[in-house]
Each structure stands twice: as structure tokens, then as C-alpha cells.
Design a protein around this motif. Structure first.
Motif, short mmCIF file in Angstrom:
data_model
loop_
_atom_site.label_atom_id
_atom_site.label_comp_id
_atom_site.label_asym_id
_atom_site.label_seq_id
_atom_site.Cartn_x
_atom_site.Cartn_y
_atom_site.Cartn_z
N HIS A 46 2.92 1.46 4.08
CA HIS A 46 2.92 0.10 4.61
C HIS A 46 4.00 0.03 5.69
O HIS A 46 5.19 0.04 5.39
N GLY A 100 -7.92 6.53 7.34
CA GLY A 100 -8.36 5.20 6.93
C GLY A 100 -7.17 4.29 6.75
O GLY A 100 -6.19 4.66 6.09
N TYR A 101 -7.25 3.12 7.37
CA TYR A 101 -6.11 2.19 7.29
C TYR A 101 -6.57 0.78 7.62
O TYR A 101 -7.68 0.57 8.13
N GLN A 102 -5.69 -0.18 7.31
CA GLN A 102 -5.95 -1.58 7.64
C GLN A 102 -4.86 -2.06 8.59
O GLN A 102 -3.68 -1.70 8.41
N LEU A 103 -5.23 -2.88 9.55
CA LEU A 103 -4.28 -3.50 10.48
C LEU A 103 -4.39 -5.00 10.32
O LEU A 103 -5.50 -5.54 10.33
N LYS A 104 -3.22 -5.67 10.16
CA LYS A 104 -3.25 -7.12 9.91
C LYS A 104 -2.15 -7.83 10.67
O LYS A 104 -1.02 -7.35 10.74
N SER A 156 -2.16 1.80 4.42
CA SER A 156 -3.07 2.88 4.06
C SER A 156 -2.70 3.42 2.70
O SER A 156 -1.52 3.43 2.33
N GLU A 157 -3.70 3.86 1.96
CA GLU A 157 -3.42 4.54 0.69
C GLU A 157 -3.17 6.03 0.93
O GLU A 157 -2.85 6.77 0.00
N GLN A 177 -2.82 3.25 16.19
CA GLN A 177 -3.91 4.24 16.23
C GLN A 177 -3.36 5.63 16.52
O GLN A 177 -3.71 6.61 15.85
N ALA A 207 0.89 -1.17 0.00
CA ALA A 207 0.00 0.00 0.00
C ALA A 207 0.91 1.21 0.00
O ALA A 207 2.13 1.08 0.25
N HIS A 216 0.91 -5.28 10.68
CA HIS A 216 0.97 -4.54 9.40
C HIS A 216 -0.01 -3.37 9.47
O HIS A 216 -1.18 -3.56 9.85
N PHE A 217 0.45 -2.21 9.07
CA PHE A 217 -0.36 -0.98 8.99
C PHE A 217 -0.35 -0.56 7.53
O PHE A 217 0.72 -0.26 6.97
#
Ligand code: AMP
Length: 112
Positions: free
Chosen positions: A39, A83-87, A107-108, A73, A36, A104-105
Motif C-alpha cells: 500500500h 495487478g493493483y488498484q489505484l484510488k 496490491s496483494e 504504472q 493491502a 493510493h496504490f
């Protein structure tokens, strides 16, 4: 003593990484193969917080995923990322390659 992983070496500054955040508890650095625009990988620094994988969590390390999420956060808020994804990749069959728990963080949005 547990095996020294790649992320132990990044934590100990024995191999370089692009560090974007560090405090006494956590280190965050850019993923070398970003999936992303932004990342990042968040790891806990203390030896007492070391755990290889979500699959290996114990009562003693159960707080670590929450610590990483809370720091991610705060990082997002500090950089105005809305806006983001955490994995977590869990186990080889879950795509995990480095056995040092990391969040993993993705975001676009750019780090401001
Ligand atoms: P995982 O698949 O969850 O174990 O994720 C490991 C991540 O570490 C992958 O996304 C890799 O691209 C990343 N990675 C591997 N080597 C390095 C490195 N030297 N510096 C930064 N990230 C790395």
C-alpha cells in the motif's frame, strides 16, 4: 501560501516515511496503515503541481493525476507487479484525510 500538510513534511523529509521511489517530479512512500500487502502513496513534489484534492483541480494542475498514474504504472512494471488498484479519495465525505493530492496504490503482490 497554502497550508503545510503532513505530506509536505514527508516530501521535505521533515518527518520520516518509508520512501520506495523518488524522482524530480514524484515521491512514493508506504502507507503507515496499509490496507493491502503493498500500500503506497504517490504524491507530486513540485510546488507548482500542488493541489489539495481532485475536487480542487484547475487547468494548471489537471495533468497531476495523470502524472501520478503514469509513475505508479512504471513502478508496478519495474517491480513486476501485475495487478493493483489505484484510488483517489475525494473530499472528507470521500474518505480523504490528507489534503495534498495523493494516489493510493494497493496490491496483494509484494514489491520485488
Ligand atoms: P486519504 O484518506 O486518502 O487522505 O489517505 C491518507 C493516508 O495517509 C491514509 O491511508 C493514512 O494511513 C496515511 N498516512 C497517515 N499518516 C501517514 C504517515 N505519517 N506516513 C505514511 N502514511 C500516512
Amino acid at each position: 501560501m497554502s497550508e503545510q500538510t503532513l505530506f509536505h513534511k514527508i516530501r521535505d523529509k521533515k518527518i520520516p516515511a518509508t520512501i520506495v521511489y523518488e524522482d524530480d517530479e514524484v515521491l512514493a512512500f508506504k502507507d503507515i496503515h496499509p490496507k493491502a500487502h503493498t500500500h503506497l502513496l504517490f504524491i507530486a513534489k513540485k510546488d507548482s503541481d500542488f493541489v489539495a484534492s481532485i475536487d480542487d483541480l484547475t487547468e494548471a494542475t489537471a495533468h497531476v493525476p495523470g502524472l501520478l498514474i503514469r509513475k505508479a504504472q512504471s513502478f508496478a512494471k519495474a517491480h513486476s507487479i501485475t495487478g493493483y488498484q489505484l484510488k483517489f479519495h475525494v473530499g472528507k465525505d470521500g474518505g480523504q484525510e490528507v489534503f495534498y493530492l495523493h494516489l493510493h496504490f494497493l496490491s496483494e503482490q509484494k514489491i520485488g
